[in-house]
Design an enzyme around this catalytic site. Sequence first.
Site, mmCIF file in Angstrom:
data_model
loop_
_atom_site.group_PDB
_atom_site.id
_atom_site.type_symbol
_atom_site.label_atom_id
_atom_site.label_comp_id
_atom_site.label_asym_id
_atom_site.label_seq_id
_atom_site.Cartn_x
_atom_site.Cartn_y
_atom_site.Cartn_z
ATOM 1 N N ARG A 1 0.839 -1.214 0.000
ATOM 2 C CA ARG A 1 0.000 0.000 0.000
ATOM 3 C C ARG A 1 0.874 1.265 0.000
ATOM 4 O O ARG A 1 0.581 2.228 -0.695
ATOM 5 C CB ARG A 1 -0.913 0.027 1.233
ATOM 6 C CG ARG A 1 -1.793 -1.191 1.411
ATOM 7 C CD ARG A 1 -3.171 -1.009 0.795
ATOM 8 N NE ARG A 1 -4.052 -2.062 1.218
ATOM 9 C CZ ARG A 1 -4.190 -3.252 0.611
ATOM 10 N NH1 ARG A 1 -3.512 -3.513 -0.498
ATOM 11 N NH2 ARG A 1 -5.028 -4.165 1.078
ATOM 12 N N ARG B 1 -9.518 -0.827 2.869
ATOM 13 C CA ARG B 1 -9.293 0.056 1.714
ATOM 14 C C ARG B 1 -10.420 1.060 1.554
ATOM 15 O O ARG B 1 -10.190 2.223 1.219
ATOM 16 C CB ARG B 1 -9.126 -0.797 0.448
ATOM 17 C CG ARG B 1 -7.789 -1.499 0.392
ATOM 18 C CD ARG B 1 -7.815 -2.653 -0.586
ATOM 19 N NE ARG B 1 -8.595 -3.778 -0.070
ATOM 20 C CZ ARG B 1 -8.784 -4.919 -0.729
ATOM 21 N NH1 ARG B 1 -8.259 -5.073 -1.928
ATOM 22 N NH2 ARG B 1 -9.485 -5.898 -0.194
ATOM 23 N N SER C 1 -14.693 -4.224 2.446
ATOM 24 C CA SER C 1 -14.890 -3.560 1.148
ATOM 25 C C SER C 1 -14.331 -4.401 0.001
ATOM 26 O O SER C 1 -14.833 -4.298 -1.130
ATOM 27 C CB SER C 1 -14.306 -2.146 1.159
ATOM 28 O OG SER C 1 -12.955 -2.123 1.540
ATOM 29 N N GLY C 2 -13.310 -5.196 0.263
ATOM 30 C CA GLY C 2 -12.889 -6.226 -0.682
ATOM 31 C C GLY C 2 -12.390 -5.793 -2.046
ATOM 32 O O GLY C 2 -12.422 -6.583 -2.981
ATOM 33 N N GLY C 3 -11.980 -4.521 -2.190
ATOM 34 C CA GLY C 3 -11.503 -4.077 -3.494
ATOM 35 C C GLY C 3 -12.557 -3.323 -4.289
ATOM 36 O O GLY C 3 -12.314 -2.911 -5.424
ATOM 37 N N LYS D 1 -17.826 -10.665 10.013
ATOM 38 C CA LYS D 1 -17.340 -9.726 9.000
ATOM 39 C C LYS D 1 -17.517 -10.418 7.661
ATOM 40 O O LYS D 1 -16.854 -11.418 7.369
ATOM 41 C CB LYS D 1 -15.876 -9.365 9.260
ATOM 42 C CG LYS D 1 -15.279 -8.446 8.185
ATOM 43 C CD LYS D 1 -14.080 -7.677 8.700
ATOM 44 C CE LYS D 1 -13.392 -6.910 7.592
ATOM 45 N NZ LYS D 1 -12.437 -5.918 8.072
ATOM 46 N N GLU E 1 -14.247 -13.527 10.026
ATOM 47 C CA GLU E 1 -14.246 -13.005 8.649
ATOM 48 C C GLU E 1 -13.974 -14.085 7.604
ATOM 49 O O GLU E 1 -12.822 -14.399 7.316
ATOM 50 C CB GLU E 1 -13.196 -11.888 8.503
ATOM 51 C CG GLU E 1 -13.184 -11.272 7.103
ATOM 52 C CD GLU E 1 -12.087 -10.226 6.881
ATOM 53 O OE1 GLU E 1 -11.199 -10.087 7.751
ATOM 54 O OE2 GLU E 1 -12.122 -9.565 5.838
HETATM 55 C C1 5MM Z 1 -6.658 -4.072 6.167
HETATM 56 O O1 5MM Z 1 -6.321 -5.334 5.572
HETATM 57 C C2 5MM Z 1 -6.490 -6.452 6.433
HETATM 58 C C3 5MM Z 1 -5.242 -7.240 6.620
HETATM 59 O O2 5MM Z 1 -4.802 -7.750 5.421
HETATM 60 P P1 5MM Z 1 -3.483 -8.707 5.389
HETATM 61 O O3 5MM Z 1 -3.760 -9.884 6.260
HETATM 62 O O4 5MM Z 1 -3.429 -9.094 3.923
HETATM 63 O O5 5MM Z 1 -2.320 -7.906 5.799
HETATM 64 C C4 5MM Z 1 -7.669 -7.289 5.952
HETATM 65 O O6 5MM Z 1 -7.871 -8.449 6.705
HETATM 66 C C5 5MM Z 1 -8.891 -6.423 6.061
HETATM 67 O O7 5MM Z 1 -9.160 -6.173 7.425
HETATM 68 C C6 5MM Z 1 -10.122 -7.023 5.447
HETATM 69 O O8 5MM Z 1 -9.862 -7.791 4.304
HETATM 70 C C7 5MM Z 1 -11.043 -5.903 5.024
HETATM 71 O O9 5MM Z 1 -10.316 -4.964 4.278
HETATM 72 P P2 5MM Z 1 -10.918 -4.386 2.934
HETATM 73 O O10 5MM Z 1 -9.811 -3.565 2.357
HETATM 74 O O11 5MM Z 1 -11.294 -5.580 2.097
HETATM 75 O O12 5MM Z 1 -12.135 -3.582 3.359
#
Ligand code: 5MM
Length: 334
Positions: free
Chosen positions: A33, A292, A261-263, A219, A177
């Site tokens: 990021r 994200r 949000s998942g992208g 989640k 999640e």
């Molecule tokens: C913020 O990203 C979280 C940690 O990711 P890594 O394990 O890859 O370092 C991730 O678990 C995040 O909390 C969830 O996927 C939700 O994030 P998004 O960006 O999808 O809303």
Amino acid sequence: MKIDQLAETAEAMVAPGKGIIAIDESTGTIARRLAAVGVENSEENRRTYRELLLTTPGLNEYISGAILYDETIRQSTRAGRPFVDVMREAGILPGIKVDTGAKDLAGFPGEKVTEGLDGLRERLAAYAGMGARFAKWRAVITIGETMPTDTCIEANAHALARYAALCQEQGIVPMVEPEVLMDGDHDIETCYGVTEVTLRAVFKALYEHHVLLEGAILKASMVLPGKDCPEQVDVEDVAHATLRCLESAVPAILPGIVFLSGGQSDADATRHLDAINRIGGAPWPLSFSYGRGMQQAALQLWGQDMAGNYEKAQQTVYARARDNGLASQGRYGD
Ligand code: 5MM
């Protein structure tokens, strides 16, 4: 005593008009990021960036909790105040990511199983001592020609249940999640089916492992067509499919569901959440736990000028929190 305390925390996480900010990127993910906006991945830059997020003025109006990473929960502001204290003072619940990542599932090419159960009881006890009130574990389900397999779903559901039971033993609310990834060209019906089967397996495992649903949060990923699917659908279609799928697979006694949000684009993540809540009638509050979807606009600004755009970036975080907080009540854009 524990179930009351767990239920109280879970309810506070999904208090009306509030959601979660996920800032639990592991060092590898935050490296990607930061690289994307030209910032060096040093410990000090990671600390400064997380301070920017956590000290956003007015954040607590729309944010009930923040998910931290192991490094972050131990860090302090530049002025020397532990982040956890700053959060507690603002009424923002400290959460912690406790999985150690999704790893290749042996024997099942292309599929993942999340690791981190070894020593988890001790780690949770230590995090509870540091002030963590909830913990998150992310399982990843990939859709493909022959995926997901039952084995992958079962392995991940089992791990989620064992983690959730350990959390509750330590007085920590598990945020469970199971993310069905948007990657691929599958249609929305396929995502619906996979999400439904996954959620049913997860709740069966939680039940079998004596997890008290009154003290847990789901989640969830939204029901969407794959990113490369030629047939994209309307906001309302996503909202109806998502709500119907959750209603079919998630027990009503759960205190709340938050979406990842998942992208999705920021706008989509907010519009979809808003549309889901406008349908109404769900047995649980439906809010957000965006990573994200909460951060990307702010990170972009901060990366352009770390000192000069610091406040502007915080204003963007506040605006995203407000928009998503309104969407969690179906009031965005009114
Ligand atoms: C913020 O990203 C979280 C940690 O990711 P890594 O394990 O890859 O370092 C991730 O678990 C995040 O909390 C969830 O996927 C939700 O994030 P998004 O960006 O999808 O809303």
